[in-house]
Design a protein around this motif. Sequence first.
Motif, PDB file in Angstrom:
ATOM      1  N   ASP A 126      -5.119  12.865  -6.238  1.00  0.00           N
ATOM      2  CA  ASP A 126      -5.973  12.238  -7.431  1.00  0.00           C
ATOM      3  C   ASP A 126      -6.138  12.886  -8.527  1.00  0.00           C
ATOM      4  OD1 ASP A 126      -8.311  10.023  -6.502  1.00  0.00           O
ATOM      5  OD2 ASP A 126      -8.688  11.099  -8.014  1.00  0.00           O
ATOM      6  N   LEU A 127      -6.595  12.557  -9.274  1.00  0.00           N
ATOM      7  CA  LEU A 127      -6.599  13.333 -10.959  1.00  0.00           C
ATOM      8  C   LEU A 127      -7.917  13.155 -11.070  1.00  0.00           C
ATOM      9  CD1 LEU A 127      -5.533  11.162 -13.378  1.00  0.00           C
ATOM     10  CD2 LEU A 127      -4.823  13.435 -12.839  1.00  0.00           C
ATOM     11  N   SER A 128      -9.184  13.227 -10.052  1.00  0.00           N
ATOM     12  CA  SER A 128     -11.018  13.635 -10.278  1.00  0.00           C
ATOM     13  C   SER A 128     -10.916  14.783  -9.259  1.00  0.00           C
ATOM     14  CB  SER A 128     -11.395  12.169  -9.126  1.00  0.00           C
ATOM     15  OG  SER A 128     -12.630  12.937  -8.995  1.00  0.00           O
ATOM     16  N   MET A 154      -3.499  15.770  -9.146  1.00  0.00           N
ATOM     17  CA  MET A 154      -2.275  15.109  -9.677  1.00  0.00           C
ATOM     18  C   MET A 154      -2.087  13.834 -10.627  1.00  0.00           C
ATOM     19  SD  MET A 154       1.806  15.812  -7.814  1.00  0.00           S
ATOM     20  CE  MET A 154       1.293  17.202  -7.105  1.00  0.00           C
ATOM     21  N   ASP A 155      -1.206  14.019 -11.612  1.00  0.00           N
ATOM     22  CA  ASP A 155      -0.835  12.800 -11.727  1.00  0.00           C
ATOM     23  C   ASP A 155      -0.093  11.419 -11.156  1.00  0.00           C
ATOM     24  OD1 ASP A 155      -0.825  10.090 -13.869  1.00  0.00           O
ATOM     25  OD2 ASP A 155      -0.894  11.648 -15.322  1.00  0.00           O
ATOM     26  N   ALA A 159       3.456  11.475 -12.773  1.00  0.00           N
ATOM     27  CA  ALA A 159       3.951  12.653 -13.315  1.00  0.00           C
ATOM     28  C   ALA A 159       3.683  13.420 -11.838  1.00  0.00           C
ATOM     29  CB  ALA A 159       4.199  13.394 -14.026  1.00  0.00           C
ATOM     30  N   THR A 160       4.436  13.339 -10.878  1.00  0.00           N
ATOM     31  CA  THR A 160       3.553  13.715 -10.135  1.00  0.00           C
ATOM     32  C   THR A 160       5.359  15.132  -9.835  1.00  0.00           C
ATOM     33  OG1 THR A 160       5.903  13.697  -8.417  1.00  0.00           O
ATOM     34  CG2 THR A 160       3.313  12.657  -8.729  1.00  0.00           C
ATOM     35  N   SER A 161       4.762  16.247  -9.175  1.00  0.00           N
ATOM     36  CA  SER A 161       6.460  17.261  -9.709  1.00  0.00           C
ATOM     37  C   SER A 161       6.811  17.997  -8.078  1.00  0.00           C
ATOM     38  CB  SER A 161       5.058  18.998  -9.658  1.00  0.00           C
ATOM     39  OG  SER A 161       4.494  18.602  -7.665  1.00  0.00           O
TER      40      SER A 161
END
Length: 226
Positions: free
Chosen positions: A89-91, A116-117, A120-122
């Motif tokens: 999540d971004l929050s 994480m976005d 565009a994850t890692s």
Amino acid sequence: MNESEAGLSERRSTAAGVAAPRLRERDVVEAYARWAPIYDAVFGRLMDGSRRTAVEALSADTGRVLELGVGTGISLPHYPSDMRVTGIDLSPEMLEIARRRVRSEELRNVEAILEMDASATSFPDASFDAVMAMYVMTVVPEPDKVLAEIRRLLRPGGRLLVVSHFAADGGPRALFSHLFAPLFRALGWNARITAASLKAAPGMRFISDRPAGLFGFYRLLEFEVV
């Protein structure tokens, strides 16, 4: 929150092929920072049936699951103990609640809770057997990029399950959407995203569209990576 605060502007979605309002990532994060302390109390019971329906739709042999927009982790206890779950999540405010939930409920099958976005994850390619997107596709600024990332992350034949309210062209659901539009904007939701736009996404085979709560107001879409 008014419409300008929700960060709505017109754009062309390549996934949908139709004009749709653009949500700014910053506005979504700020909206959910405000909702984090009360999100479970307000939306827990209202959406719980939809969450359970989505998790129950996962194949019994599903190994690793990625939940996009995991938020406060309210859905995590529903997953079977033999499914390994990662939530992103971004929050930060939502994620802190999710981590506390994992600890307090001893959810040992949860591998990680990460900021994480979703576009565009890692993670490496083909990392997951299934991706769960509950109430996410109507929030992300660029749904086409998120769908492309999902295709990358899923193994061949992997499943994507999408739960949300989607815009309707007419009838009772369209009226319901109109009445609740201010609430949707306050949550940062793009209430114009349609199920048809997601079904047209490249690289995905559409499998099913079924009711997932509130008398069909919420829908569950299922796809397979091809």
